[in-house]
Scaffold this active site. Structure first.
Site, PDB file in Angstrom:
ATOM      1  N   GLU A   1       0.819  -1.222   0.000  1.00  0.00           N
ATOM      2  CA  GLU A   1       0.000   0.000   0.000  1.00  0.00           C
ATOM      3  C   GLU A   1       0.853   1.273   0.000  1.00  0.00           C
ATOM      4  O   GLU A   1       0.475   2.285   0.577  1.00  0.00           O
ATOM      5  CB  GLU A   1      -0.957   0.004   1.198  1.00  0.00           C
ATOM      6  CG  GLU A   1      -1.974  -1.121   1.175  1.00  0.00           C
ATOM      7  CD  GLU A   1      -2.968  -1.058   2.305  1.00  0.00           C
ATOM      8  OE1 GLU A   1      -4.136  -1.428   2.092  1.00  0.00           O
ATOM      9  OE2 GLU A   1      -2.588  -0.637   3.414  1.00  0.00           O
TER      10      GLU A   1
ATOM     11  N   GLU B   1      -7.009  -7.314  -1.260  1.00  0.00           N
ATOM     12  CA  GLU B   1      -7.686  -7.258   0.043  1.00  0.00           C
ATOM     13  C   GLU B   1      -9.147  -6.890  -0.146  1.00  0.00           C
ATOM     14  O   GLU B   1      -9.486  -5.732  -0.389  1.00  0.00           O
ATOM     15  CB  GLU B   1      -7.015  -6.240   0.972  1.00  0.00           C
ATOM     16  CG  GLU B   1      -5.622  -6.620   1.418  1.00  0.00           C
ATOM     17  CD  GLU B   1      -5.057  -5.655   2.457  1.00  0.00           C
ATOM     18  OE1 GLU B   1      -5.839  -4.857   3.038  1.00  0.00           O
ATOM     19  OE2 GLU B   1      -3.834  -5.695   2.682  1.00  0.00           O
TER      20      GLU B   1
END
Length: 817
Positions: A182, A251
């Site tokens: 991320e 995710e």
């Protein structure tokens, strides 16, 4: 026996052929991940090995596979494996090699996310605090010190996995690998150094030569050959940055994490299934649930100063490893429906039709013989009836129907037909239920600390807690002294970035405070009596996990860094910030390991003090009977940590009450967010704490040790087991109704059975159809006394409902386990 040279050569060839046969080629094109040249749909789920125990892994993996998963994903947790520089730990629940081998034994693939920054609501984002000792260190940027340490650890793990032949080309289960995590969300402040760093990450990953595709999540500018991927509640609108990269959802957030002072978030099964179906409708071919099993933040692993010990995440397998119904079953049925049209989804031509008002159809056509269709209604409030290819289909609002042959609907995301289980906690059956736990106690030895003695070092400033304690303990003592001209009452004012502060003056606790609602920056002001001459001030700063997210998050302070610390009396203000401060890391009980059941250590019995801060309590208990997961109810305690047989089961803080607001009715329709569907308002943030059965000693006493920091009463503490209490299921005529208990328990009673149109939900049904005694008796005969049962809803059952219209009715059954 003597073997000829020819025999040895034959054997060698056979072994080589065997090894080659077991190897797996993993590649990709713009459509999908390819396994041995074949495009595949891959359904994955996250299970973090340190958040469970090795003894739990086989059962968790078995349930994941039964739930329709193809792969298991996990991060690698750097600060757990390298707690001190070049000192490595791979035992117990950090035995990552064993975890991947268990995945392989279960017949599943694996996805490894090296990071080594992981976020994951994990302490310091998984990065070791000792990195702060290295001169010139900057986290997660084009910094040589960071890259050297990151490369050292990541290479170590990659080499270990290679040595054990765990990558797919070696015959192992690992089919994908991730570098960084991320980073795109926070790279902006790093400017060009951030861009240079992400290019370095890509080059470094390729240099590891693991023979697999690499992914980067939330990295829209991921360099080739990295595959950029999506994280979030919905990823159907995500497009990779390269036409040769498949659409991957790293995710899919199944719920959200629990936080101190916040209610419990839940994500409805209908919305979750809707998001998954929309992703595959939009040409997605690999998605990973975060989390499939959340587990427990054992010891000191929560990330950020806000995460509870439970990391349940409202996952299909709950914190304790139980199947959460209906979410687990509803997803299982979804996965089966998707697999029915795997070939069409990965090879078929795609045709999209927009009917307006949120209604759309997508047809995947392959070889004129195989096809699969999605019919979706993204309208949040209006149901729809769609006429498609000569047939009519009813689409509830916010739902997707799956037609593997483009004719018959086999699944709709809003139509939950799987069992609903209501979990209950039952008393420890190993002991007399009326008997109480027998407690002993001992004080935390504070004498030297509150007198300013025993410090590790001194400085003429107030230092940051992270760079002083380096996360060796939650606790750091700041100790100084001040001369006062005459006896007087003064106000002690301490500015802190906390998260908790206890203040002592001349050996007496004068005040304690924490920042509520996640606002950890606060000012403690407390009046205290000061004597003429030298006075000792000791401040115990407490962290509850270190920050784990954000650009340059390692620079965010913790503790009383900089202060100021002041004494105020009348018109006089004394600034102690540049005094000589002595620092002491940790508590006496931590250093002497009071939590270990040492028979030579003195404990006091008799009258047990309560509401007394800085107190250790100990008791013994018998292992609960059966196989169900065990929890300890710590209601009545304040704040601290708990150990069972020397195993740290995490921080507790049951008197931190969740907000009373936000628990409204939950409608699965419409975009989900963590605040949308909540329970537990006005209740303890966490009351029950998981005690894995592998921590227990069957047939002999177990020791529970509690360190109470704030003041509590152990009288109500007790052990319980968690199991299915009530099971509910429904099915239409021609279908099969399934009910099941778990942990070896059997169905003891049928509480409700109705064929027709009953109202209400599990645990609160109301009659609405045929409730004949014959129907009830037939179901009872079929189910009572069994761990599970299946009932085919045909004329043998429905014929008992004389005179009723059974053409569009359902059978609803509620049972007690």
């Amino acid at each position: 026996m003597v073997c000829s040279k020819r025999s040895w050569l034959v054997a060698l060839v056979l072994v080589s052929l065997c090894c080659l046969a077991r190897s797996t080629d993993v590649s990709h094109d713009g459509r999908a991940i390819k396994i041995n040249g074949e495009r595949r749909i891959i359904i994955s789920g996250a299970i973090h090995y340190p958040r469970s125990t090795p003894e739990m892994w086989p059962d968790l993996l078995r349930k994941a596979k039964e739930g329709g998963l193809d792969a298991i994903e996990t991060y690698i947790f750097w600060n757990g494996h390298e707690p001190r520089r070049r000192e490595y730990y791979f035992e117990g629940n950090y035995d990552v090699i064993r975890f991947f081998k268990e995945i392989q034994n279960a017949g599943l693939y694996a996805i490894v996310r090296f990071g080594p920054y992981v976020c994951a609501e994990w302490d310091y984002g998984g990065v070791p605090a000792w990195l702060r000792k290295i001169p010139g260190m900057e986290f997660r940027t084009n910094n040589q010190q960071w890259k050297d340490e990151m490369a050292n650890f990541t290479t170590l793990i990659a080499d270990m996995l290679k040595q054990e032949r765990l990558f797919a080309p070696q015959g192992g289960p690992i089919i994908l690998a991730q570098i960084e995590n991320e980073y795109g969300n926070i790279m902006g402040p790093f400017g060009d150094a951030g861009k240079e760093y992400i290019q370095w990450c890509a080059n470094f990953a390729e240099s590891l030569n693991v023979g697999l595709p690499w992914i980067m999540c939330q990295q829209s500018d991921a360099p080739q050959p990295m595959i950029n991927t999506c994280n979030g509640y919905y990823c159907d609108n995500f497009t990779p940055n390269n036409p040769n990269s498949p659409k991957i959802w790293t995710e899919n957030w199944l719920g959200w994490f629990k936080a101190w002072g916040k209610p419990d978030p839940h994500r409805p099964a209908e919305d979750l299934a809707f998001a998954v179906a929309r992703f595959f409708q939009a040409n997605g071919t690999l998605q990973n649930y975060y989390m499939y099993h959340g587990g427990t933040n054992f010891a000191r692993t929560p990330g950020g100063p806000y995460i509870t010990t439970s990391y349940d995440y409202d996952a299909p397998l709950d914190e304790y490893g139980n199947i959460r119904q209906p979410k687990w079953g509803h997803l299982k049925e979804l996965h089966a429906a998707l697999k029915l049209m795997e070939k069409a989804l990965t090879y078929g031509d795609v045709n999209n039709t927009d009917f307006g008002n949120g209604v759309a159809a997508t047809k995947f056509s392959y070889n004129e013989t195989l096809s699969g269709c999605f019919l979706s209604n993204a309208n949040q409030s209006s149901d729809a009836t769609l006429e498609y290819q000569g047939a009519k289909y009813f689409l509830p609002a916010w739902s997707v129907s799956i037609l593997p042959d483009c004719k018959q609907e086999v699944y709709n995301t809003a139509k939950v037909t799987t069992q609903t289980s209501i979990m209950v906690k039952k008393p420890n059956k190993a002991v007399d239920e009326a008997s109480d736990l027998k407690w002993s106690w001992r004080p935390e030895i504070l004498g030297s600390s509150v007198s300013g003695l025993g410090g590790n070092f001194t400085e003429n400033k107030l230092s940051d807690q992270i760079t002083t304690a380096f996360d060796e303990s939650d606790y750091l003592w700041y100790m100084t002294s001040v001369d006062i001209s005459h006896q007087q009452q003064m106000t002690l004012r301490v500015n802190t970035t906390g998260h908790v502060l206890h203040a002592f003056v001349n050996g007496q606790l004068v005040g304690s405070q924490y920042g509520p609602n996640g606002n950890w920056v606060f000012v403690l002001e407390q009046t205290a009596n000061f004597k003429a001459g030298k006075n000792h001030i000791s401040l115990l700063s407490v962290t509850v996990g270190l920050k784990n997210y954000g650009a340059r998050y390692e620079l965010d302070p913790a503790g009383i860094v900089g202060g100021p610390v002041q004494l105020i009396g009348g018109n006089i203000t004394i600034d102690l910030s540049t005094n000589e401060w002595s620092y002491k890391i940790g508590l006496d009980g931590e250093k002497t390991k009071v939590y270990l059941d040492n028979p030579d250590r003195k404990w006091y019995s008799g009258m047990i003090p309560t509401q007394r801060p800085f107190t250790w309590y100990k008791t013994t208990f018998e292992t609960p009977l059966g196989l169900d997961p065990v929890v300890v109810d710590l209601v009545g305690m304040g704040k601290g940590a708990a150990w069972v047989n020397g195993n740290n089961i995490g921080r507790f803080w049951p008197n931190y009450t969740a907000s009373a607001d936000g628990c409204n009715g939950c409608d699965y329709r419409g975009a989900y967010k963590a605040e949308k569907c909540q329970t537990g308002c006005g209740e303890p943030s966490q009351r029950w704490y998981h005690v894995p059965r592998s921590f227990l000693k069957p047939g002999e006493p177990n020791a529970l040790v509690l360190f109470e920091e704030a003041g509590g009463d152990p009288v109500q503490v007790n052990f319980q087991t968690v199991t299915v209490g009530t099971a509910c299921s429904s099915a239409d005529q021609g279908k099969t109704l399934n009910l099941s208990c778990q942990g070896g328990l059997t169905i003891s009673n049928i509480d409700f059975a109705s064929f027709g149109d009953p109202k209400g939900t599990c645990g609160g049904y109301e009659r609405g159809g045929c409730e004949s005694d014959e129907v009830y008796s037939l179901i009872s005969e079929e189910c009572v006394g069994k761990e599970s049962c299946s009932i085919q809803i045909g004329e043998n059952l429905l014929g008992k409902c004389n005179g009723s219209n059974t053409s569009s009715k359902s059978l609803v059954v509620q049972a007690t386990c």
